[in-house]
Design a protein around this motif. Sequence first.
Motif, PDB file in Angstrom:
ATOM      1  N   PHE A  16       0.854  -1.193   0.000  1.00  0.00           N
ATOM      2  CA  PHE A  16       0.000   0.000   0.000  1.00  0.00           C
ATOM      3  C   PHE A  16       0.886   1.239   0.000  1.00  0.00           C
ATOM      4  O   PHE A  16       2.096   1.170   0.276  1.00  0.00           O
ATOM      5  N   TYR A  17       0.286   2.368  -0.309  1.00  0.00           N
ATOM      6  CA  TYR A  17       0.992   3.638  -0.249  1.00  0.00           C
ATOM      7  C   TYR A  17       0.086   4.697   0.374  1.00  0.00           C
ATOM      8  O   TYR A  17      -1.149   4.610   0.308  1.00  0.00           O
ATOM      9  N   ASN A  18       0.713   5.685   0.972  1.00  0.00           N
ATOM     10  CA  ASN A  18       0.003   6.796   1.594  1.00  0.00           C
ATOM     11  C   ASN A  18       0.496   8.093   0.971  1.00  0.00           C
ATOM     12  O   ASN A  18       1.690   8.398   1.022  1.00  0.00           O
ATOM     13  N   SER A  19      -0.411   8.843   0.348  1.00  0.00           N
ATOM     14  CA  SER A  19      -0.081  10.141  -0.244  1.00  0.00           C
ATOM     15  C   SER A  19      -0.691  11.253   0.600  1.00  0.00           C
ATOM     16  O   SER A  19      -1.875  11.198   0.963  1.00  0.00           O
ATOM     17  N   PHE A  20       0.123  12.248   0.911  1.00  0.00           N
ATOM     18  CA  PHE A  20      -0.372  13.409   1.663  1.00  0.00           C
ATOM     19  C   PHE A  20       0.242  14.670   1.065  1.00  0.00           C
ATOM     20  O   PHE A  20       1.255  14.628   0.364  1.00  0.00           O
ATOM     21  N   PHE A  21      -0.383  15.805   1.338  1.00  0.00           N
ATOM     22  CA  PHE A  21      -0.072  17.048   0.631  1.00  0.00           C
ATOM     23  C   PHE A  21       0.185  18.182   1.623  1.00  0.00           C
ATOM     24  O   PHE A  21      -0.536  18.334   2.603  1.00  0.00           O
ATOM     25  N   GLU A  22       1.210  18.964   1.317  1.00  0.00           N
ATOM     26  CA  GLU A  22       1.566  20.124   2.123  1.00  0.00           C
ATOM     27  C   GLU A  22       0.958  21.369   1.467  1.00  0.00           C
ATOM     28  O   GLU A  22       1.628  22.138   0.785  1.00  0.00           O
ATOM     29  N   LEU A  23      -0.348  21.548   1.667  1.00  0.00           N
ATOM     30  CA  LEU A  23      -1.065  22.643   1.007  1.00  0.00           C
ATOM     31  C   LEU A  23      -0.579  24.008   1.457  1.00  0.00           C
ATOM     32  O   LEU A  23      -0.723  24.997   0.730  1.00  0.00           O
TER      33      LEU A  23
ATOM     34  N   GLU B  15     -12.957  25.874  -2.226  1.00  0.00           N
ATOM     35  CA  GLU B  15     -13.652  24.594  -2.173  1.00  0.00           C
ATOM     36  C   GLU B  15     -12.889  23.509  -2.928  1.00  0.00           C
ATOM     37  O   GLU B  15     -12.915  22.332  -2.546  1.00  0.00           O
ATOM     38  N   ILE B  16     -12.213  23.896  -3.994  1.00  0.00           N
ATOM     39  CA  ILE B  16     -11.505  22.895  -4.792  1.00  0.00           C
ATOM     40  C   ILE B  16     -10.397  22.241  -3.981  1.00  0.00           C
ATOM     41  O   ILE B  16     -10.152  21.033  -4.080  1.00  0.00           O
ATOM     42  N   LEU B  17      -9.723  23.017  -3.127  1.00  0.00           N
ATOM     43  CA  LEU B  17      -8.638  22.462  -2.326  1.00  0.00           C
ATOM     44  C   LEU B  17      -9.135  21.448  -1.306  1.00  0.00           C
ATOM     45  O   LEU B  17      -8.353  20.629  -0.811  1.00  0.00           O
ATOM     46  N   GLU B  18     -10.440  21.491  -0.996  1.00  0.00           N
ATOM     47  CA  GLU B  18     -10.992  20.521  -0.053  1.00  0.00           C
ATOM     48  C   GLU B  18     -10.914  19.094  -0.616  1.00  0.00           C
ATOM     49  O   GLU B  18     -10.906  18.117   0.131  1.00  0.00           O
ATOM     50  N   ALA B  19     -10.865  18.998  -1.953  1.00  0.00           N
ATOM     51  CA  ALA B  19     -10.773  17.668  -2.574  1.00  0.00           C
ATOM     52  C   ALA B  19      -9.359  17.102  -2.505  1.00  0.00           C
ATOM     53  O   ALA B  19      -9.155  15.909  -2.698  1.00  0.00           O
ATOM     54  N   VAL B  20      -8.389  17.966  -2.255  1.00  0.00           N
ATOM     55  CA  VAL B  20      -6.996  17.537  -2.182  1.00  0.00           C
ATOM     56  C   VAL B  20      -6.699  17.134  -0.743  1.00  0.00           C
ATOM     57  O   VAL B  20      -6.303  17.943   0.091  1.00  0.00           O
ATOM     58  N   SER B  21      -6.910  15.895  -0.443  1.00  0.00           N
ATOM     59  CA  SER B  21      -6.736  15.392   0.922  1.00  0.00           C
ATOM     60  C   SER B  21      -5.912  14.118   0.891  1.00  0.00           C
ATOM     61  O   SER B  21      -5.801  13.456  -0.143  1.00  0.00           O
ATOM     62  N   PRO B  22      -5.303  13.715   2.000  1.00  0.00           N
ATOM     63  CA  PRO B  22      -4.507  12.482   2.028  1.00  0.00           C
ATOM     64  C   PRO B  22      -5.350  11.272   1.646  1.00  0.00           C
ATOM     65  O   PRO B  22      -6.548  11.218   1.909  1.00  0.00           O
TER      66      PRO B  22
END
Length: 306
Positions: free
Chosen positions: A113-120, A132-139
Amino acid sequence: MVFVMGYARVYSQQLPHILFYKENLNYFNPAVTGMEGSLLLINHRSQWLSIPGAPETTSIRFNANSKKNASWGFMLESDQIFIENRISIAGDYSYQISLDERSTLNFGLRVGFYNSFFELENLNRISNEPNEILEAVSPYIGNIIGAGIHYNRTGDTADYFLSVATPNLVNFRRFKTTYNIYTQARDQRHYYVVGGVQIETPLITLIPHFLMRAVQNAPALYSGMLGLNYQNDYELGLGITNNYYMSGYVQVKNLNNFSVSAGYEFATRLNETSLRAGTIEMNLKYKFGNNKESFTTDEEIKATLE
């Protein structure tokens, strides 16, 4: 009131391309697990130097000795591109059959498995107002199910290999639907074909090898390299990728079971290449001393034929 709409297809790198793909066949193909016995592989690649947020990849792989024609291994990888960070963990299993006295065929399976997360917070935004669009960018967490086959043939003056694999068969939708915003970004399947030949001459060993990668909705990647090996202790190589990048590498082998490699990649057609910064890559291999239970090797086949 006038509305302007536009559409653009954007290509992006999902799985990194590595320069030392001959030494890291296990990176693409679980079928080669254990073919060199018990070993530890560490690879680090810093792409497009001096460009902020450029890809950086570090991987650690372990292969165990084989037992009853089977072997296992595991991998841990960290991949960072701009604001995205990905940690991958997977286990490999391979099984070898003999086709004849000169040829072997390995089958492999990878699960993990892999885990992707973002430093917004590192995004350079014009405004700090809620988006609102950034709400879709989640781990998110994705599955890894990979498979491959590897063919190896030992000749009198030349050895051949061919690998066909996909590191992950799962086509995973990356981001969730939020506020009726549907995203189409997916982690696409990657298909690899890697092959090469080792030609012995009185002075040196020639090792031409190639890699081809196909990803849906992205340009195909082609890479060819030529290695010059001296007494299996030193190796120099030159290569080209898609006619846009050239690369070179140097390897020092058999240093108390260690092998150390360093490579550099640079753009060659500046008028057609938007990212002109160079890339460096380092590779470290350690073979554990107890390799008595390994798959059938080229050296063992040659000894049998003699």
